[in-house]
Structure formats: C-alpha cells, structure tokens
Design a protein around this motif. Sequence first.
Motif, short mmCIF file in Angstrom:
data_model
loop_
_atom_site.label_atom_id
_atom_site.label_comp_id
_atom_site.label_asym_id
_atom_site.label_seq_id
_atom_site.Cartn_x
_atom_site.Cartn_y
_atom_site.Cartn_z
N CYS A 180 0.83 -1.21 0.00
CA CYS A 180 0.00 0.00 0.00
C CYS A 180 0.87 1.26 0.00
O CYS A 180 0.57 2.22 -0.71
CB CYS A 180 -0.93 -0.01 1.21
N PHE A 181 1.94 1.25 0.79
CA PHE A 181 2.83 2.42 0.84
C PHE A 181 3.48 2.66 -0.52
O PHE A 181 3.56 3.80 -0.99
CB PHE A 181 3.91 2.20 1.90
N VAL A 182 3.94 1.59 -1.16
CA VAL A 182 4.58 1.72 -2.47
C VAL A 182 3.59 2.24 -3.51
O VAL A 182 3.90 3.15 -4.30
CB VAL A 182 5.17 0.36 -2.91
N VAL A 183 2.36 1.68 -3.52
CA VAL A 183 1.34 2.12 -4.47
C VAL A 183 0.97 3.58 -4.24
O VAL A 183 0.86 4.37 -5.18
CB VAL A 183 0.08 1.22 -4.36
N ALA A 184 0.79 3.95 -2.95
CA ALA A 184 0.43 5.34 -2.63
C ALA A 184 1.53 6.31 -3.04
O ALA A 184 1.25 7.39 -3.57
CB ALA A 184 0.15 5.46 -1.13
N LEU A 185 2.79 5.94 -2.81
CA LEU A 185 3.91 6.80 -3.19
C LEU A 185 3.96 6.98 -4.71
O LEU A 185 4.13 8.10 -5.21
CB LEU A 185 5.22 6.22 -2.67
N ALA A 186 3.82 5.87 -5.44
CA ALA A 186 3.85 5.94 -6.91
C ALA A 186 2.70 6.79 -7.45
O ALA A 186 2.89 7.64 -8.33
CB ALA A 186 3.80 4.53 -7.50
N GLN A 187 1.49 6.58 -6.91
CA GLN A 187 0.35 7.37 -7.38
C GLN A 187 0.49 8.84 -7.00
O GLN A 187 0.12 9.72 -7.78
CB GLN A 187 -0.94 6.81 -6.77
N SER A 188 1.03 9.12 -5.81
CA SER A 188 1.21 10.51 -5.38
C SER A 188 2.17 11.25 -6.30
O SER A 188 1.91 12.40 -6.69
CB SER A 188 1.74 10.55 -3.94
N ILE A 189 3.27 10.61 -6.65
CA ILE A 189 4.24 11.24 -7.56
C ILE A 189 3.62 11.47 -8.93
O ILE A 189 3.75 12.55 -9.52
CB ILE A 189 5.50 10.36 -7.67
N PHE A 190 2.90 10.46 -9.43
CA PHE A 190 2.26 10.58 -10.74
C PHE A 190 1.22 11.70 -10.74
O PHE A 190 1.17 12.53 -11.66
CB PHE A 190 1.62 9.25 -11.12
N TYR A 191 0.40 11.75 -9.71
CA TYR A 191 -0.62 12.80 -9.61
C TYR A 191 0.02 14.18 -9.48
O TYR A 191 -0.40 15.14 -10.14
CB TYR A 191 -1.52 12.54 -8.39
#
Length: 394
Positions: free
Chosen positions: A105-116
């Motif tokens: 979840c942390f990895v997915v959230a970090l990747a989505q946050s950067i992309f957004y």
Amino acid sequence: MKEKTHLVRNRCLFSIVVILVYFLCHRIPLNGIDMSEYNNAGLDLGAILTMAVSGAGQKCYVMSLGISPYITASLLISILFAMRSKEARARTSPKAMNYWITGVCFVVALAQSIFYALSLKYVEKDLMSILVVIFELMAGASIAQYLLINNKKYGVGGFAPIIIVNMTESLIAILMKSSMDSLMIPLLISFVMVIIMVFMELHEKKIPLQRVSVHNVHAKKNYLAIKYNPVGFMALMFGSAIFMIPQLIVALIHHYHKSEIINFLYKNLNMSTVFGMRVYIVMLFVFTVLLSLLFVNPKDLSDDLLQGGDCIENIPAGKPTRRYIRKWVLFFSCLSGLIMCGCLSLCMYLQFKGIVDASVAMLPTTFMMLSGLLCSVYLEIRAYRDFDSYKPFI
C-alpha cells in the motif's frame, strides 16, 4: 441472563462516525493548486471508477487517492495468496498478510502521489510545491486507510460505506445538473439493472450435500452455496487497474519505438475511445471469470469435501466433484460478467451514438455498483442482527 450486545447498533453508529469524518475531510484542496482548472466533469466510465475509491473525479484534493492504494494492495496480495497451495495459505497468519498489504500500500500510494503531483496544475510550479503535494496526498491516503481499517474492525461493510458516500455525492451533483428529459433513458435502464443485480446479489445456487457427521432432521438442509454474482463488483472496481497494464506497456514502447500500430494503440487505448472501451470490456469479462475461479476455488472446495468424507448428492467424490463445482462457478461468473459488460456496452453505445448525453450515460453502471454495495452492507448487518438476537441460557 446475559444482556444483548447491541452489536448492530454499535457497529452502525461507528460506521456513521467514520462516514462523517471522511465526508468532512475528503474535499480539502491541495496546497498551491490552481482550483480554477478543475471543474467537475460528467460521468464517464473512468470518472466512475475513480470517484468510487477516491471520492472525486479530479486529483486536486488531499484525499484524491482515497482508499485506492489500500484496496489495490489488498487485491494484489489476496490474488497472490489465493494462487498459493492450501497448505501454504494455512501457514500464513493474518498478521503477516497485513504487513504485506501495508508495505505494498505504501509503495502504491507513493507511486500514485508522484504521478498525480506531476500532472497537476499549480499556481506556481516548483520542486517544493510538488513535494508538499506528494506529502499531502500520502497523508490523505493514510487517513483514508486508517478509517477503512477501523471500519472493517468495528463498523459494517468494510470499504463499502466510504465508496457509497463517494458515489452518492457525485451522483447527486450530476442529477441536480441534468434535465429530466436527459435522465429518462438512463434512469429506466438503471431501474432494470438494479433489479437484476439485487436479485443476483441476494440469491445463490444451493448444491445439496451429504455429510457423514449429520444424521438428523437437519441433514437435508446441508448445501454448498455459490452466489449468482460470485465476486460481486470486485472485477469492475479493479478492472481499471488491470487496464492500466497494457496502457503502460504501449506507452513505454511508444517512447522508444514508433510504428503505425504502436501509434494507433497509444492514441486509442483509453476509455474515451470506442476501441479502448471494447478492449476494456473484453478484459473485464475475462477478469471476472478468473477472479471467480480464484476466490471460489473448485479444487479447494472439492478437497475440503473429500477430506471431511462428505460429497455432493449423486456426484462421486474427487475430480467429478471438482468438475461439477467448476461448471457452476464458470456459469455464474460468465453470467455476471455478461450482465456487467452488457450494461457498459449499452451505456457506451448510447453515449457515442448521441442518444444520451455524455454526462449521464454511465448512470446505469453507477446505480448497478451502488445496488451491489448496498446489498453487501445489508447482508452483513443482517448477519450481525441474527448474532445479536441469540439469548444465552447458561
């Protein structure tokens, strides 16, 4: 005599508190974002799938990630877990699974946050503004995850209440903007789809069992239940994440190699084109069937019956039982997949032919998902109510 636990009341009250906290927090705007660039658009399929887990079709809020990272991580770990052998699953503790889900979840959230953060419109775009937005998005996802986890422990419906709030809020906004003439056809289709999906959610195929340990009046009441909609709306909610895989592959190839086919796929492999929608619908159907076979595993069910000495009436134990269960799982998964894909195809046809306005074309899909989620919440509340109705006599 011991007093009632009031389990239903306490859990429902806790979920109401969670909904109120989430409702107050999920529209806080991100720092430094030019909000004038973000006006709520109509309900296309991508917006529906986004708002279900984030609460907004736009990415300009602190909770724009919503519960998407957590449920994506949960689905990924659950699929990997379901693919393991029965013995390996038995050796894995729920605590270990939670650790894996939290890490992913942390990895997915970090990747989505950067992309957004990189795709947003800023008043003044600089490195510090982007870093602040990434931190805010991660914080919002953490708060949403905390509310979801506690609702699963002490409330009702798991993640369903949060998604219901997201979709209801967006639905009300769309309905208030639309005229009655533009709503007639979508609401009629929605009414039919709600009836169909409520029926499928609340009914199940009951396969009679012969249990060696039961030799009384209750022996005839033993059965193996397979729901008409085996995995509910899990495939529809996570289909967009699966659809992103070929999109990312095509985008990566397009960056290094440009040909006629690659250029076509790069421009059309999205949910705003007819070609992209067709690809998505085919992938959704296949994903529905695969998820059903994975989570309602015929091999595990037949092995459990064999180990307990039980069997399906008039069906030999072992492989014949496995094939019989697989036949029904495949039948109902294909049926539910065809209904969902048929609804999407009809909405897409009405939209692209101009019969229905694009802003309301996907209303039947939204109502279909809402009806399924409300049914799951109802069934859970009913189970807690039945448990609460028992009166201990010792």
